[in-house]
Design a protein around this motif. Structure first.
Motif, mmCIF file in Angstrom:
data_model
loop_
_atom_site.group_PDB
_atom_site.id
_atom_site.type_symbol
_atom_site.label_atom_id
_atom_site.label_comp_id
_atom_site.label_asym_id
_atom_site.label_seq_id
_atom_site.Cartn_x
_atom_site.Cartn_y
_atom_site.Cartn_z
ATOM 1 N N HIS A 194 28.639 -35.775 -50.320
ATOM 2 C CA HIS A 194 29.601 -35.935 -50.222
ATOM 3 C C HIS A 194 30.361 -35.036 -50.986
ATOM 4 O O HIS A 194 29.488 -35.000 -52.180
ATOM 5 C CB HIS A 194 29.682 -37.170 -50.723
ATOM 6 C CG HIS A 194 30.180 -38.538 -50.733
ATOM 7 N ND1 HIS A 194 30.896 -38.801 -48.887
ATOM 8 C CD2 HIS A 194 29.267 -39.412 -50.394
ATOM 9 C CE1 HIS A 194 30.593 -40.182 -48.273
ATOM 10 N NE2 HIS A 194 29.244 -40.595 -49.562
ATOM 11 N N TYR A 195 31.165 -34.071 -50.873
ATOM 12 C CA TYR A 195 32.230 -33.457 -52.047
ATOM 13 C C TYR A 195 32.963 -34.713 -52.779
ATOM 14 O O TYR A 195 32.902 -35.149 -52.716
ATOM 15 C CB TYR A 195 33.496 -32.771 -50.692
ATOM 16 C CG TYR A 195 32.703 -31.790 -49.730
ATOM 17 C CD1 TYR A 195 32.299 -30.719 -50.504
ATOM 18 C CD2 TYR A 195 33.006 -32.949 -48.966
ATOM 19 C CE1 TYR A 195 32.085 -29.964 -49.071
ATOM 20 C CE2 TYR A 195 32.016 -31.485 -47.553
ATOM 21 C CZ TYR A 195 31.877 -30.288 -47.669
ATOM 22 O OH TYR A 195 31.275 -29.058 -47.189
ATOM 23 N N PRO A 225 36.150 -41.431 -47.204
ATOM 24 C CA PRO A 225 35.713 -41.430 -48.778
ATOM 25 C C PRO A 225 34.572 -41.599 -48.919
ATOM 26 O O PRO A 225 34.136 -42.572 -48.082
ATOM 27 C CB PRO A 225 37.101 -42.108 -49.496
ATOM 28 C CG PRO A 225 37.520 -43.625 -48.310
ATOM 29 C CD PRO A 225 36.925 -42.741 -46.654
ATOM 30 N N SER A 226 33.913 -41.945 -50.101
ATOM 31 C CA SER A 226 32.936 -42.353 -50.716
ATOM 32 C C SER A 226 32.235 -44.058 -50.518
ATOM 33 O O SER A 226 33.232 -44.143 -50.690
ATOM 34 C CB SER A 226 31.826 -41.443 -51.341
ATOM 35 O OG SER A 226 30.492 -42.414 -51.782
ATOM 36 N N GLY A 227 32.127 -44.945 -49.474
ATOM 37 C CA GLY A 227 31.858 -45.765 -49.490
ATOM 38 C C GLY A 227 31.413 -46.257 -50.962
ATOM 39 O O GLY A 227 31.224 -47.178 -51.131
ATOM 40 N N LYS A 253 33.010 -33.731 -41.814
ATOM 41 C CA LYS A 253 32.293 -33.411 -41.527
ATOM 42 C C LYS A 253 30.674 -33.677 -43.362
ATOM 43 O O LYS A 253 31.801 -33.039 -43.957
ATOM 44 C CB LYS A 253 31.992 -32.098 -41.067
ATOM 45 C CG LYS A 253 32.247 -32.022 -39.327
ATOM 46 C CD LYS A 253 31.702 -31.332 -39.229
ATOM 47 C CE LYS A 253 32.468 -31.267 -37.450
ATOM 48 N NZ LYS A 253 32.385 -29.175 -36.882
ATOM 49 N N ARG A 254 29.921 -34.315 -42.660
ATOM 50 C CA ARG A 254 28.891 -34.318 -43.961
ATOM 51 C C ARG A 254 28.721 -32.613 -44.765
ATOM 52 O O ARG A 254 28.891 -31.406 -44.454
ATOM 53 C CB ARG A 254 27.686 -34.747 -44.200
ATOM 54 C CG ARG A 254 27.986 -36.104 -44.212
ATOM 55 C CD ARG A 254 28.376 -36.536 -44.644
ATOM 56 N NE ARG A 254 28.645 -38.271 -44.543
ATOM 57 C CZ ARG A 254 28.557 -39.728 -45.436
ATOM 58 N NH1 ARG A 254 28.176 -38.874 -46.579
ATOM 59 N NH2 ARG A 254 28.672 -40.358 -44.853
ATOM 60 N N PRO A 255 28.789 -33.150 -46.459
ATOM 61 C CA PRO A 255 28.605 -30.901 -46.690
ATOM 62 C C PRO A 255 27.397 -30.135 -45.960
ATOM 63 O O PRO A 255 26.689 -30.915 -45.321
ATOM 64 C CB PRO A 255 28.643 -31.470 -48.811
ATOM 65 C CG PRO A 255 29.381 -32.757 -48.449
ATOM 66 C CD PRO A 255 28.367 -33.406 -46.621
ATOM 67 N N VAL A 256 26.956 -28.460 -46.198
ATOM 68 C CA VAL A 256 25.568 -27.803 -45.507
ATOM 69 C C VAL A 256 25.064 -28.411 -46.516
ATOM 70 O O VAL A 256 25.931 -27.902 -48.211
ATOM 71 C CB VAL A 256 27.222 -26.962 -45.155
ATOM 72 C CG1 VAL A 256 24.882 -26.513 -44.889
ATOM 73 C CG2 VAL A 256 27.320 -26.931 -43.724
ATOM 74 N N PRO A 274 23.060 -39.671 -44.243
ATOM 75 C CA PRO A 274 24.123 -40.809 -43.215
ATOM 76 C C PRO A 274 24.912 -39.842 -42.229
ATOM 77 O O PRO A 274 25.261 -38.363 -42.241
ATOM 78 C CB PRO A 274 25.495 -40.853 -44.559
ATOM 79 C CG PRO A 274 25.077 -39.528 -45.691
ATOM 80 C CD PRO A 274 23.775 -39.672 -45.588
ATOM 81 N N VAL A 275 24.985 -40.407 -41.199
ATOM 82 C CA VAL A 275 26.190 -39.673 -40.085
ATOM 83 C C VAL A 275 27.605 -39.670 -39.960
ATOM 84 O O VAL A 275 28.396 -39.692 -39.333
ATOM 85 C CB VAL A 275 25.492 -39.931 -39.129
ATOM 86 C CG1 VAL A 275 24.309 -39.153 -38.712
ATOM 87 C CG2 VAL A 275 25.365 -41.027 -38.805
#
Length: 511
Positions: free
Chosen positions: A159-160, A117-119, A94-97, A111-112
């Motif tokens: 992203h984390y 990983p980060s594209g 899941k994406r960060p809060v 983004p959903v």
């Protein structure tokens, strides 16, 4: 990576650290970052930023810049396919809060897809590392931009840190994977052997250089001439002007003077200009100096002389090699002089493409003219019929390279050895729906597995039965072809100045 609590102590520690760094970035004030990083992050969507950079490198970066741009785009394409098909599908995170990230940093559209990983980070690093493997200068210039794009994904809260780190690692891996498939020039052995004697001309005394202003962009050409005057001040520079006689005669006169003084013949221009110097250099037995400054400089690049400075250094040191020369000899007219080529010879659709590109290029530019030419040929062209080595064929294209080429699919890329004595022969056959089938096969990368395409190494081609008016191309020049002729090679016939190779340092022996 699972967002659910886990009892594994190492995973727990890494997850806690990941979230802590993310919150620290969100809570900290970053001067000058708010107006820049969100926009930079959006500009990299779908690789648009890197596509624009690649176009700029292609237009302004010269031969090395174009190679670096192609390598960067190939690396980006590979990592994008890997991340989107394997990475995000295998690990659904899941994406960060966004509570810890100020609203002013939020992207307009969140983004959903999976966070891991980060594209964006993968694409930025893949493109930049791919470029750097071909050109360190361009790579160093792009590194801060790539780092900023990667960091912007944490800064904007999408992203984390671990997403960005893993994406960056995938980008590095993709760039090196592309290099494994297509080695960079630094990895390959020197393309011309053997070394030979040539006069060392430290100040250029005895060097006659013919400059062809019509062979490339004027600013680049004038820069080359200024650099030549600075490096070799006593060289004679002859600028070929319209009305000053045919270019081959001007070059022949310069070669005669160079031979009289025990010097060398130089040419400043593209592949067509260099080709015009081959016959005079052979006739008067003078070494050739190639000063790359034209639209295309394939021979200079394969030789390893990619800059004027490198060519001048070779002349000053007397560093030279011998190379093969391709030869086209008419068979019907025994008295006709052979035509020489250093790069490639072709029949069929390619000469038509060159003619169409030259017709439209002044109006719409080279890239658009090439695409328009390809479209017209695919729509209107017909296979060429001829007898090749005793066998009658219908061909879309016959290609013969002066030396074996490394290639990607049907496209020749680079020669490893300019004295191998071989012709690299490729034929695209005609047949039922051959045009559509060959195009589809080329796009799928499978030309080596189709009966429509044949490739072989040969020392001689005998071609006859060509229709009147058929055209052939050699080193970018298009002329009417003889109805019957032979293609072969003069082995190690031409002496060309070339910079000394950088030899790897010997490693100390372990004790």
């Amino acid at each position: 990576m699972d967002e659910q609590p886990t009892r594994h102590p190492v995973r727990t520690l890494l997850r806690t650290l990941d979230h802590a760094v993310f919150r620290r970035v969100g809570e900290r004030s970053w001067p000058m970052a708010e107006p820049v990083l969100p926009r930079l992050s959006r500009s990299a969507n779908h690789g648009l930023l890197w596509g624009g950079v690649a176009v700029g490198m292609w237009a302004l970066g010269g031969t090395r810049g174009r190679r670096a741009a192609v390598r960067g785009v190939a690396s980006l394409a590979l990592v994008s396919a890997t991340v989107n098909t394997l990475g995000k599908g295998a690990v659904r995170r899941k994406r960060p809060v966004l509570d810890a990230v100020p609203v002013v940093r939020h992207l307009p559209r969140q983004p959903v897809t999976s966070s891991f990983p980060s594209g964006h980070a993968a694409s930025a690093v893949a493109f930049t590392v791919g470029v750097a493997l071909e050109s360190r200068g361009w790579g160093a210039a792009l590194a801060p931009v790539a780092a900023s794009v990667a960091f912007s994904r944490i800064y904007t809260g999408v992203h984390y840190p671990s997403d960005v780190l893993v994406g960056s690692a995938l980008g590095v891996g993709a760039a090196f994977a592309v290099r494994g498939l297509v080695p960079s020039r630094a990895q390959l052995p020197p393309p011309a052997r053997p070394r030979t004697d040539a006069p060392a001309l430290p100040d250029g005394d005895g060097l006659y250089v013919v400059v062809n202003p019509s062979s490339g962009a004027q600013p680049q050409l004038m820069d080359s001439v200024r650099q030549l005057k600075s490096e070799l001040p006593r060289a004679e520079i002859i600028v070929h002007e319209e009305g000053g006689g045919p270019l081959p005669k001007v070059i022949s006169d310069a070669a005669r003077e160079a031979a009289r003084r025990g010097g060398a013949l130089g040419v400043c221009g593209g592949d067509g200009t260099i080709n015009a110097a081959v016959a005079p250099a052979l006739q008067f037995q003078v070494p050739l100096v190639v000063l790359p400054s034209g639209t295309f400089n394939h021979f200079a690049a394969d030789l390893g002389t990619e800059t004027v400075a490198a060519a001048c250094a070779a002349v000053a040191n007397g560093s030279a090699v011998r190379v093969d020369v391709g030869r086209i000899t008419p068979l019907a007219a025994r008295s006709a002089e052979p035509t020489c080529f250093l790069n490639t010879f072709s029949l069929g659709s390619y000469p038509d493409l060159i003619r169409l590109r030259e017709h439209w290029s002044p109006k719409i530019g080279d890239p658009a003219a090439t695409l328009l030419g390809v479209a017209k040929i695919l729509h209107t062209a017909h296979p060429l019929k001829a007898v090749v080595n005793g066998r009658r064929r219908a061909m879309w294209l016959l290609f013969a390279g002066n030396g074996a080429y490394r290639n990607l699919g049907i496209a020749p890329v680079r020669r490893h050895d300019l004295t191998d004595g071989l012709l690299d022969v490729r034929i695209a056959h005609g047949g039922r729906f051959a045009r559509t089938r060959l195009l589809a096969t080329v796009l799928a990368g499978g030309v080596a597995r189709t009966r429509l395409y044949a490739a072989a190494h040969s020392r001689q081609l005998l071609i006859s039965g060509l229709p009147e008016g058929a055209r052939m191309a050699y080193d970018g020049e298009v002329v009417e072809a003889p109805t019957a002729f032979q293609v072969d090679k003069l082995q190690e016939a031409l002496t060309v100045y070339r910079p000394l190779e950088e030899r790897p340092r010997a490693r100390p022996m372990s004790g």
